[in-house]
Every structure is written in C-alpha cells, then in structure tokens.
Design a protein around this motif. Sequence first.
Motif, PDB file in Angstrom:
ATOM      1  N   SER A 196     -19.330   5.858  25.191  1.00  0.00           N
ATOM      2  CA  SER A 196     -18.483   6.740  26.009  1.00  0.00           C
ATOM      3  C   SER A 196     -17.001   6.503  25.727  1.00  0.00           C
ATOM      4  O   SER A 196     -16.170   7.371  25.958  1.00  0.00           O
ATOM      5  CB  SER A 196     -18.793   6.573  27.498  1.00  0.00           C
ATOM      6  OG  SER A 196     -18.307   5.335  27.957  1.00  0.00           O
ATOM      7  N   GLU A 197     -16.659   5.317  25.220  1.00  0.00           N
ATOM      8  CA  GLU A 197     -15.250   5.017  24.959  1.00  0.00           C
ATOM      9  C   GLU A 197     -14.824   5.370  23.533  1.00  0.00           C
ATOM     10  O   GLU A 197     -13.664   5.194  23.187  1.00  0.00           O
ATOM     11  CB  GLU A 197     -14.967   3.521  25.185  1.00  0.00           C
ATOM     12  CG  GLU A 197     -15.167   3.037  26.597  1.00  0.00           C
ATOM     13  CD  GLU A 197     -14.042   3.431  27.560  1.00  0.00           C
ATOM     14  OE1 GLU A 197     -12.974   3.871  27.079  1.00  0.00           O
ATOM     15  OE2 GLU A 197     -14.249   3.303  28.777  1.00  0.00           O
ATOM     16  N   SER A 198     -15.767   5.797  22.689  1.00  0.00           N
ATOM     17  CA  SER A 198     -15.421   5.931  21.269  1.00  0.00           C
ATOM     18  C   SER A 198     -15.638   7.345  20.733  1.00  0.00           C
ATOM     19  O   SER A 198     -16.350   8.145  21.331  1.00  0.00           O
ATOM     20  CB  SER A 198     -16.256   4.940  20.445  1.00  0.00           C
ATOM     21  OG  SER A 198     -17.634   5.199  20.611  1.00  0.00           O
ATOM     22  N   ASP A 199     -15.001   7.617  19.601  1.00  0.00           N
ATOM     23  CA  ASP A 199     -15.199   8.892  18.904  1.00  0.00           C
ATOM     24  C   ASP A 199     -16.383   8.809  17.948  1.00  0.00           C
ATOM     25  O   ASP A 199     -17.161   9.747  17.828  1.00  0.00           O
ATOM     26  CB  ASP A 199     -13.945   9.256  18.092  1.00  0.00           C
ATOM     27  CG  ASP A 199     -12.709   9.320  18.969  1.00  0.00           C
ATOM     28  OD1 ASP A 199     -12.722  10.090  19.937  1.00  0.00           O
ATOM     29  OD2 ASP A 199     -11.744   8.565  18.699  1.00  0.00           O
ATOM     30  N   ARG A 200     -16.488   7.665  17.279  1.00  0.00           N
ATOM     31  CA  ARG A 200     -17.585   7.451  16.334  1.00  0.00           C
ATOM     32  C   ARG A 200     -18.139   6.053  16.519  1.00  0.00           C
ATOM     33  O   ARG A 200     -17.486   5.211  17.104  1.00  0.00           O
ATOM     34  CB  ARG A 200     -17.102   7.619  14.886  1.00  0.00           C
ATOM     35  CG  ARG A 200     -16.840   9.080  14.484  1.00  0.00           C
ATOM     36  CD  ARG A 200     -16.564   9.210  12.991  1.00  0.00           C
ATOM     37  NE  ARG A 200     -15.506   8.321  12.540  1.00  0.00           N
ATOM     38  CZ  ARG A 200     -15.690   7.321  11.686  1.00  0.00           C
ATOM     39  NH1 ARG A 200     -16.884   7.073  11.174  1.00  0.00           N
ATOM     40  NH2 ARG A 200     -14.664   6.568  11.314  1.00  0.00           N
ATOM     41  N   PHE A 201     -19.339   5.827  15.998  1.00  0.00           N
ATOM     42  CA  PHE A 201     -19.926   4.490  16.116  1.00  0.00           C
ATOM     43  C   PHE A 201     -20.607   4.098  14.810  1.00  0.00           C
ATOM     44  O   PHE A 201     -20.978   4.958  14.004  1.00  0.00           O
ATOM     45  CB  PHE A 201     -20.963   4.445  17.256  1.00  0.00           C
ATOM     46  CG  PHE A 201     -22.222   5.207  16.922  1.00  0.00           C
ATOM     47  CD1 PHE A 201     -22.291   6.570  17.134  1.00  0.00           C
ATOM     48  CD2 PHE A 201     -23.324   4.560  16.360  1.00  0.00           C
ATOM     49  CE1 PHE A 201     -23.441   7.285  16.793  1.00  0.00           C
ATOM     50  CE2 PHE A 201     -24.472   5.266  16.025  1.00  0.00           C
ATOM     51  CZ  PHE A 201     -24.532   6.631  16.238  1.00  0.00           C
ATOM     52  N   TYR A 202     -20.741   2.803  14.634  1.00  0.00           N
ATOM     53  CA  TYR A 202     -21.557   2.240  13.554  1.00  0.00           C
ATOM     54  C   TYR A 202     -22.512   1.249  14.199  1.00  0.00           C
ATOM     55  O   TYR A 202     -22.076   0.405  14.988  1.00  0.00           O
ATOM     56  CB  TYR A 202     -20.700   1.456  12.553  1.00  0.00           C
ATOM     57  CG  TYR A 202     -19.763   2.298  11.726  1.00  0.00           C
ATOM     58  CD1 TYR A 202     -20.093   2.650  10.426  1.00  0.00           C
ATOM     59  CD2 TYR A 202     -18.533   2.709  12.229  1.00  0.00           C
ATOM     60  CE1 TYR A 202     -19.222   3.413   9.645  1.00  0.00           C
ATOM     61  CE2 TYR A 202     -17.657   3.470  11.463  1.00  0.00           C
ATOM     62  CZ  TYR A 202     -18.010   3.821  10.170  1.00  0.00           C
ATOM     63  OH  TYR A 202     -17.161   4.568   9.403  1.00  0.00           O
ATOM     64  N   CYS A 203     -23.804   1.330  13.867  1.00  0.00           N
ATOM     65  CA  CYS A 203     -24.759   0.299  14.257  1.00  0.00           C
ATOM     66  C   CYS A 203     -24.896  -0.657  13.087  1.00  0.00           C
ATOM     67  O   CYS A 203     -25.142  -0.217  11.949  1.00  0.00           O
ATOM     68  CB  CYS A 203     -26.127   0.886  14.551  1.00  0.00           C
ATOM     69  SG  CYS A 203     -26.225   1.654  16.154  1.00  0.00           S
ATOM     70  N   ILE A 204     -24.727  -1.928  13.381  1.00  0.00           N
ATOM     71  CA  ILE A 204     -24.810  -2.951  12.334  1.00  0.00           C
ATOM     72  C   ILE A 204     -26.010  -3.838  12.605  1.00  0.00           C
ATOM     73  O   ILE A 204     -26.249  -4.231  13.751  1.00  0.00           O
ATOM     74  CB  ILE A 204     -23.517  -3.785  12.293  1.00  0.00           C
ATOM     75  CG1 ILE A 204     -22.338  -2.863  11.980  1.00  0.00           C
ATOM     76  CG2 ILE A 204     -23.603  -4.905  11.260  1.00  0.00           C
ATOM     77  CD1 ILE A 204     -21.016  -3.566  11.974  1.00  0.00           C
ATOM     78  N   GLN A 205     -26.744  -4.098  11.550  1.00  0.00           N
ATOM     79  CA  GLN A 205     -27.932  -4.947  11.660  1.00  0.00           C
ATOM     80  C   GLN A 205     -27.955  -5.875  10.455  1.00  0.00           C
ATOM     81  O   GLN A 205     -27.859  -5.405   9.327  1.00  0.00           O
ATOM     82  CB  GLN A 205     -29.148  -4.027  11.644  1.00  0.00           C
ATOM     83  CG  GLN A 205     -30.342  -4.534  12.383  1.00  0.00           C
ATOM     84  CD  GLN A 205     -31.470  -3.533  12.182  1.00  0.00           C
ATOM     85  OE1 GLN A 205     -32.265  -3.681  11.264  1.00  0.00           O
ATOM     86  NE2 GLN A 205     -31.510  -2.513  13.008  1.00  0.00           N
ATOM     87  N   LYS A 206     -28.035  -7.171  10.722  1.00  0.00           N
ATOM     88  CA  LYS A 206     -28.074  -8.169   9.649  1.00  0.00           C
ATOM     89  C   LYS A 206     -27.046  -7.881   8.547  1.00  0.00           C
ATOM     90  O   LYS A 206     -27.374  -7.882   7.348  1.00  0.00           O
ATOM     91  CB  LYS A 206     -29.477  -8.232   9.051  1.00  0.00           C
ATOM     92  CG  LYS A 206     -30.491  -8.724  10.076  1.00  0.00           C
ATOM     93  CD  LYS A 206     -31.841  -8.969   9.455  1.00  0.00           C
ATOM     94  CE  LYS A 206     -32.844  -9.438  10.485  1.00  0.00           C
ATOM     95  NZ  LYS A 206     -34.194  -8.945  10.254  1.00  0.00           N
ATOM     96  N   GLY A 207     -25.813  -7.584   8.957  1.00  0.00           N
ATOM     97  CA  GLY A 207     -24.719  -7.445   8.015  1.00  0.00           C
ATOM     98  C   GLY A 207     -24.652  -6.128   7.262  1.00  0.00           C
ATOM     99  O   GLY A 207     -23.886  -6.012   6.301  1.00  0.00           O
TER     100      GLY A 207
END
Length: 230
Positions: A196-207
């Motif tokens: 809700s606070e961001s324009d875009r997101f990245y999900c990171i998993q094990k680097g």
Amino acid sequence: MLRTERLDAYYGLFQALFGLTFEVKPGETVALIGSNGAGKSTLLRSIVGSVRARPDGVLLDGRPVGGDPERKQLDRGIALVPEGRRLFPSLTVRENLQLAMRNGRKGPWTIERLMKEFPVMEAFQHRPATALSGGQQQLVALSRALVCNPGYLLCDEISLGLSPVAVNEVYELLGRARSDGLAVVLVEQNVKRALSESDRFYCIQKGRVVLEGSSEHADHAQVAQAYFGI
Ligand SMILES: Nc1ncnc2c1ncn2[C@@H]1O[C@H](COP(=O)(O)OP(=O)(O)OP(=O)(O)O)[C@@H](O)[C@H]1O
Ligand SMILES: [Mg+2]
C-alpha cells in the motif's frame, strides 16, 4: 535512476545475492518483499557500499558507482536508514541530527523544518537518543537520513517492533519526504503495508528476484507464494 545490474554479493565464501537486477526511478517508492534471510538488507548494503559490489553492479543515472563507501554514496544522494537505527546513544536527538547534516547535502530538509512539521520531535530534541521509545528513535533515524537531503532513501525495516501508532507516525514522516519528490526503497515485513505504501514491488527469495510488478495491481496470493517460496 538508481539501478543494480546483475548484482552478486558475498559474505566471505557465502553468496547472498545472485545476479540481482533492480531499479528505482526518481520520485518512485519501491518495496522489497521477502522472508528472513532473502537478501533484502544485503541489497541495500551493497548499494551503499557496506557490502562489496562490482563498480558496474550499481548504477546511478547510468554511471557505475558500485563499491564506493557509504560516505561517497551519501554525497551522491543515496542514504540508508539501517536496520536497528544505530543512533549515537550519548548524543541528544538534535546533536545526532547536527552530526548527520555535516556529511549531507543542502536541500529542503533542515532540522528546523523537521521540528516544525513534527512537533513531537521538537519536544524531545534535547533528550539523549537512549531516553526515547523505539518509535521516537525510529523517527530520529529517519530524520537523520532526511536532513542529508538524499534523492534516494533506502529504508530497512523502519517499522519493526513499533506500536501501530508509532508505525503510522513513521510512515507519515516518510510520506512528507515522498511528496517532496524523494525516491524510496522500502524493506517492510508487513506485506500489505509494503504494497500500500509503494508504486512497485520486488519479491526476493534466496538472493534472486522471483516476482516484480505494480503494487496496486499485485496479486496478493501470488506475492504470498513468492514470499514463502511455495
Ligand atoms: N554479516 C553476515 N555474514 C555472513 N552472512 C550474512 C551476513 N549478513 C547476512 N548474511 C546472510 O546473507 C543472507 C541474506 O541476509 P540478509 O540480511 O540480506 O536478509 P534479509 O532479507 O534482510 O533478512 P531479514 O528479513 O531477516 O532482515 C542470509 O542467508 C544471511 O544469513
Ligand atoms: Mg534484513
């Protein structure tokens, strides 16, 4: 634009990031989402040089800036609000801010403006940093980065362990900064809030980046899946 380009990061022989490509544009807020140990803090640390990076692994407006020390990145307008706040305990709030400003850039954010917009900070400005609640300390940690007038603000878990009221205060201060055009990279454990606070997101998993997209149109089930790695 701030960008990492196929960035690897290591702690000794242990590899924490694997070819991670990520970017944040001026004025944009980007959330980094991922479980414990995913590499979120490592990404932020690699950008500011406290974890080693290849020069062309971090690009600012197309120029390679990777591996330069935190002080130099601050000169360029990249500031980190680190996990755990790290204020100087023996100094007062005002002294902590004054010290930070010496390394920062001139710009719209001054101690006076902060105190005016956040009277709660004015009230405790002469107290030692250790005599503050967690929420108050987090406001100071964020302020300390703001008075350096960065263009890019990297926030590592700024709401961790705070009460709901304190979390809202911290995000209110961040919101003021964003309305001034600051770009923000947000590491936030609360996925709903992060989106809700961001324009875009990245999900990171094990680097590695396993999912990215627009926060508004994020499929929450898909994000949860990427988060838990199922
Ligand atoms: N100083 C260090 N020395 C060795 N390994 C480290 C160090 N810091 C982090 N790591 C390892 O690097 C990986 C990524 O850690 P990182 O702190 O970036 O994760 P994170 O996504 O920020 O997790 P959290 O949500 O718990 O803060 C983990 O496997 C972690 O154990
Ligand atoms: Mg972390």
